[in-house]
Design a protein around this motif. Structure first.
Motif, PDB file in Angstrom:
ATOM      1  N   SER A  30       1.002  -1.075  -0.151  1.00 29.46           N
ATOM      2  CA  SER A  30       0.172  -0.327   0.019  1.00 29.46           C
ATOM      3  C   SER A  30       0.806   1.269  -0.328  1.00 29.46           C
ATOM      4  O   SER A  30       1.613   1.414   0.750  1.00 29.46           O
ATOM      5  N   LEU A  31       1.078   2.319  -0.936  1.00 27.52           N
ATOM      6  CA  LEU A  31       1.329   3.036  -0.832  1.00 27.52           C
ATOM      7  C   LEU A  31       0.993   4.619  -0.183  1.00 27.52           C
ATOM      8  O   LEU A  31       1.430   5.267   0.491  1.00 27.52           O
ATOM      9  N   TYR A  32      -0.067   4.358   0.243  1.00 31.15           N
ATOM     10  CA  TYR A  32      -1.137   6.226   0.231  1.00 31.15           C
ATOM     11  C   TYR A  32      -2.055   5.565   1.649  1.00 31.15           C
ATOM     12  O   TYR A  32      -2.777   4.713   0.637  1.00 31.15           O
ATOM     13  N   LYS A  33      -2.264   5.819   1.874  1.00 36.63           N
ATOM     14  CA  LYS A  33      -3.884   6.143   2.591  1.00 36.63           C
ATOM     15  C   LYS A  33      -5.106   6.079   1.791  1.00 36.63           C
ATOM     16  O   LYS A  33      -4.882   7.385   0.778  1.00 36.63           O
ATOM     17  N   PRO A  34      -6.135   6.034   1.300  1.00 35.07           N
ATOM     18  CA  PRO A  34      -6.966   6.233   0.480  1.00 35.07           C
ATOM     19  C   PRO A  34      -7.296   7.822   0.522  1.00 35.07           C
ATOM     20  O   PRO A  34      -7.544   8.011   2.162  1.00 35.07           O
ATOM     21  N   ARG A  35      -7.479   8.174  -0.347  1.00 36.62           N
ATOM     22  CA  ARG A  35      -8.090   9.800  -0.556  1.00 36.62           C
ATOM     23  C   ARG A  35      -8.671  10.102  -1.502  1.00 36.62           C
ATOM     24  O   ARG A  35      -9.206   9.342  -2.574  1.00 36.62           O
ATOM     25  N   VAL A  36      -9.673  11.276  -1.249  1.00 39.37           N
ATOM     26  CA  VAL A  36     -10.613  11.244  -3.033  1.00 39.37           C
ATOM     27  C   VAL A  36      -9.697  12.431  -3.167  1.00 39.37           C
ATOM     28  O   VAL A  36      -9.142  13.299  -3.034  1.00 39.37           O
ATOM     29  N   ILE A  37     -10.232  12.224  -4.453  1.00 38.49           N
ATOM     30  CA  ILE A  37      -9.508  13.179  -5.358  1.00 38.49           C
ATOM     31  C   ILE A  37     -11.206  13.941  -6.718  1.00 38.49           C
ATOM     32  O   ILE A  37     -12.053  13.141  -6.437  1.00 38.49           O
ATOM     33  N   GLU A  38     -10.483  15.262  -6.821  1.00 40.60           N
ATOM     34  CA  GLU A  38     -11.971  15.873  -7.297  1.00 40.60           C
ATOM     35  C   GLU A  38     -10.968  16.011  -8.434  1.00 40.60           C
ATOM     36  O   GLU A  38      -9.596  16.789  -8.464  1.00 40.60           O
ATOM     37  N   SER A  39     -11.909  16.260  -9.570  1.00 42.03           N
ATOM     38  CA  SER A  39     -10.976  16.261 -11.168  1.00 42.03           C
ATOM     39  C   SER A  39     -11.730  17.642 -11.580  1.00 42.03           C
ATOM     40  O   SER A  39     -12.852  17.417 -12.520  1.00 42.03           O
ATOM     41  N   LEU A  40     -11.323  19.211 -12.325  1.00 44.74           N
ATOM     42  CA  LEU A  40     -12.659  19.163 -13.358  1.00 44.74           C
ATOM     43  C   LEU A  40     -12.259  19.262 -14.517  1.00 44.74           C
ATOM     44  O   LEU A  40     -10.764  19.538 -14.601  1.00 44.74           O
ATOM     45  N   TYR A  41     -12.579  18.921 -15.273  1.00 44.93           N
ATOM     46  CA  TYR A  41     -12.196  19.086 -17.108  1.00 44.93           C
ATOM     47  C   TYR A  41     -12.326  19.601 -18.067  1.00 44.93           C
ATOM     48  O   TYR A  41     -13.619  20.245 -17.771  1.00 44.93           O
ATOM     49  N   PHE A  42     -11.711  19.864 -18.714  1.00 48.37           N
ATOM     50  CA  PHE A  42     -11.813  20.630 -19.488  1.00 48.37           C
ATOM     51  C   PHE A  42     -12.145  20.867 -20.603  1.00 48.37           C
ATOM     52  O   PHE A  42     -12.208  19.429 -22.349  1.00 48.37           O
ATOM     53  N   ASP A  43     -13.091  21.387 -21.674  1.00 44.04           N
ATOM     54  CA  ASP A  43     -13.586  20.622 -23.392  1.00 44.04           C
ATOM     55  C   ASP A  43     -13.740  21.867 -24.384  1.00 44.04           C
ATOM     56  O   ASP A  43     -14.068  23.258 -23.496  1.00 44.04           O
ATOM     57  N   ASN A  44     -13.552  21.714 -25.650  1.00 44.10           N
ATOM     58  CA  ASN A  44     -14.185  22.248 -26.285  1.00 44.10           C
ATOM     59  C   ASN A  44     -15.851  22.428 -26.683  1.00 44.10           C
ATOM     60  O   ASN A  44     -16.021  21.114 -26.096  1.00 44.10           O
ATOM     61  N   ASN A  45     -16.346  23.574 -27.158  1.00 42.94           N
ATOM     62  CA  ASN A  45     -17.375  24.198 -26.775  1.00 42.94           C
ATOM     63  C   ASN A  45     -18.418  22.359 -28.135  1.00 42.94           C
ATOM     64  O   ASN A  45     -19.487  22.287 -28.046  1.00 42.94           O
ATOM     65  N   GLN A 112      -4.218  22.559 -29.861  1.00 43.24           N
ATOM     66  CA  GLN A 112      -4.895  21.694 -30.568  1.00 43.24           C
ATOM     67  C   GLN A 112      -6.613  22.121 -30.651  1.00 43.24           C
ATOM     68  O   GLN A 112      -7.200  21.215 -31.535  1.00 43.24           O
ATOM     69  N   TYR A 113      -7.176  21.924 -28.997  1.00 40.21           N
ATOM     70  CA  TYR A 113      -8.504  21.841 -29.528  1.00 40.21           C
ATOM     71  C   TYR A 113      -9.107  23.593 -29.015  1.00 40.21           C
ATOM     72  O   TYR A 113     -10.083  23.181 -28.774  1.00 40.21           O
ATOM     73  N   GLY A 114      -8.162  24.100 -29.137  1.00 33.53           N
ATOM     74  CA  GLY A 114      -8.660  25.840 -29.350  1.00 33.53           C
ATOM     75  C   GLY A 114      -9.190  25.778 -27.338  1.00 33.53           C
ATOM     76  O   GLY A 114      -8.245  25.325 -26.852  1.00 33.53           O
ATOM     77  N   LEU A 115     -10.300  26.292 -27.471  1.00 29.36           N
ATOM     78  CA  LEU A 115     -10.276  27.442 -26.234  1.00 29.36           C
ATOM     79  C   LEU A 115     -11.575  25.987 -25.872  1.00 29.36           C
ATOM     80  O   LEU A 115     -12.642  25.674 -26.414  1.00 29.36           O
ATOM     81  N   CYS A 116     -11.377  26.091 -24.526  1.00 33.31           N
ATOM     82  CA  CYS A 116     -11.860  24.542 -23.564  1.00 33.31           C
ATOM     83  C   CYS A 116     -11.830  25.340 -22.364  1.00 33.31           C
ATOM     84  O   CYS A 116     -11.008  26.203 -21.403  1.00 33.31           O
ATOM     85  N   LEU A 117     -13.463  25.247 -22.013  1.00 33.44           N
ATOM     86  CA  LEU A 117     -14.448  25.681 -20.990  1.00 33.44           C
ATOM     87  C   LEU A 117     -14.381  24.673 -20.157  1.00 33.44           C
ATOM     88  O   LEU A 117     -14.477  23.586 -19.971  1.00 33.44           O
ATOM     89  N   PRO A 118     -14.615  24.397 -18.851  1.00 34.23           N
ATOM     90  CA  PRO A 118     -14.639  23.287 -17.905  1.00 34.23           C
ATOM     91  C   PRO A 118     -16.589  22.922 -17.942  1.00 34.23           C
ATOM     92  O   PRO A 118     -17.615  23.438 -18.394  1.00 34.23           O
ATOM     93  N   LYS A 119     -16.352  22.047 -18.198  1.00 36.70           N
ATOM     94  CA  LYS A 119     -17.712  21.016 -18.193  1.00 36.70           C
ATOM     95  C   LYS A 119     -17.806  20.104 -17.456  1.00 36.70           C
ATOM     96  O   LYS A 119     -19.436  19.682 -16.954  1.00 36.70           O
ATOM     97  N   LEU A 120     -17.589  19.126 -16.546  1.00 33.50           N
ATOM     98  CA  LEU A 120     -17.164  18.803 -15.136  1.00 33.50           C
ATOM     99  C   LEU A 120     -16.431  18.119 -14.028  1.00 33.50           C
ATOM    100  O   LEU A 120     -15.268  17.911 -14.720  1.00 33.50           O
ATOM    101  N   TYR A 121     -17.033  17.909 -13.362  1.00 31.64           N
ATOM    102  CA  TYR A 121     -16.119  17.744 -11.484  1.00 31.64           C
ATOM    103  C   TYR A 121     -16.759  16.228 -11.394  1.00 31.64           C
ATOM    104  O   TYR A 121     -17.668  15.145 -11.920  1.00 31.64           O
TER     105      TYR A 121
END
Length: 197
Positions: A30-45, A112-121
Motif C-alpha cells: 500500500s503506497l498511501y492512505k485512501p484519499r478523495v480526488i476531485e478533477s475538473l475537466y475542460f473541453d471545447n464547445n 490542438q483543441y482551441g478554447l476549452c471550458l470547464p465541463k464537469l467535476y
C-alpha cells in the motif's frame, strides 16, 4: 517525458474483497492512505476531446485541474494527459488559487483543441498499491457533477488502473490480474451520463 502503459480493470462490487486479497497474496504494498480526488475537466464547445477519446484517435489529450479535498496535500494541479501512438504520458504543474479561478472562469486555450471550458467535476476515492514495477489504483465512490448546473450522478463501477513502463506488454500485464479489462474514461462516461441522457 516518460511514456507508460495504462490498463483499466473492471471489478464488480462483490469481487473487490477478493481482488484486494489477491494483491495481498502477491505482496503488493500500500503506497498511501485512501484519499478523495476531485478533477475538473475542460473541453471545447464541440466536445472534441470527448469525441476523440471515444473514437480512440491519436494524438489526443485530457485537460483537467485536480486537487485532493480532505487531505494534507492542499495543492492544485493543472494536468494534461497525452495519448499518442508511442504511448501515454502526463504533464503536471502546481497552480495557485488565483490561476485556478482564472482557468475556471475564462477557460484554457489549447493548441490542438482551441478554447476549452470547464465541463464537469469527477470525484472518487482512490487507493494506491505497488506490485513489483506496476502501480495499481482502485477507484470507488465515483460521482460526476455538471459544472454549470451542479446536477450530479453516482457511478457504482469500481475501476482499477494499472500503470507501468512502456517496455511492458499491455496484454501480458492485464493477464496477471484475475478481473476483466475495460475501456473506460471517467470524463467520457460522466459527460455521457450528464449531457446525453
Amino acid at each position: 517525458m516518460s511514456f507508460r502503459v495504462e490498463e483499466k480493470l473492471y471489478i464488480k462490487d462483490e469481487n473487490l474483497f477478493n481482488f484486494k486479497k489477491f494483491l495481498n497474496t502477491k505482496s503488493a504494498k500500500s503506497l498511501y492512505k485512501p484519499r478523495v480526488i476531485e478533477s475538473l475537466y475542460f473541453d471545447n464547445n464541440s466536445f472534441q476531446i470527448h469525441n476523440d477519446s471515444v473514437e480512440g484517435l491519436t494524438p489526443r489529450k485530457k485537460i483537467r485541474v485536480r486537487n485532493y479535498p480532505n487531505n494534507e496535500d492542499k495543492k492544485i494541479y493543472f494536468e494534461i494527459k497525452y495519448s499518442s501512438v508511442e504511448g501515454r504520458y502526463k504533464t503536471r504543474k502546481i497552480i495557485d488559487q488565483n490561476e485556478f479561478l482564472k482557468k475556471r472562469s475564462e477557460g484554457i486555450f489549447d493548441n490542438q483543441y482551441g478554447l476549452c471550458l470547464p465541463k464537469l467535476y469527477v470525484n472518487y476515492t482512490r487507493e494506491y498499491f505497488l506490485l513489483n514495477d506496476v502501480r495499481i489504483s482502485i477507484d470507488t465512490n465515483i460521482t460526476y457533477r455538471n459544472f454549470k448546473t451542479d446536477y450530479q450522478v453516482r457511478d457504482d463501477k469500481i475501476i482499477a488502473e494499472l500503470k507501468t513502463s512502456i517496455n511492458k506488454n499491455a496484454d501480458e500485464l492485464a493477464e496477471e490480474f484475475p478481473v476483466p479489462r475495460i475501456r473506460f474514461s471517467k470524463y467520457c462516461f460522466g459527460l455521457e451520463k450528464l449531457y446525453y441522457q
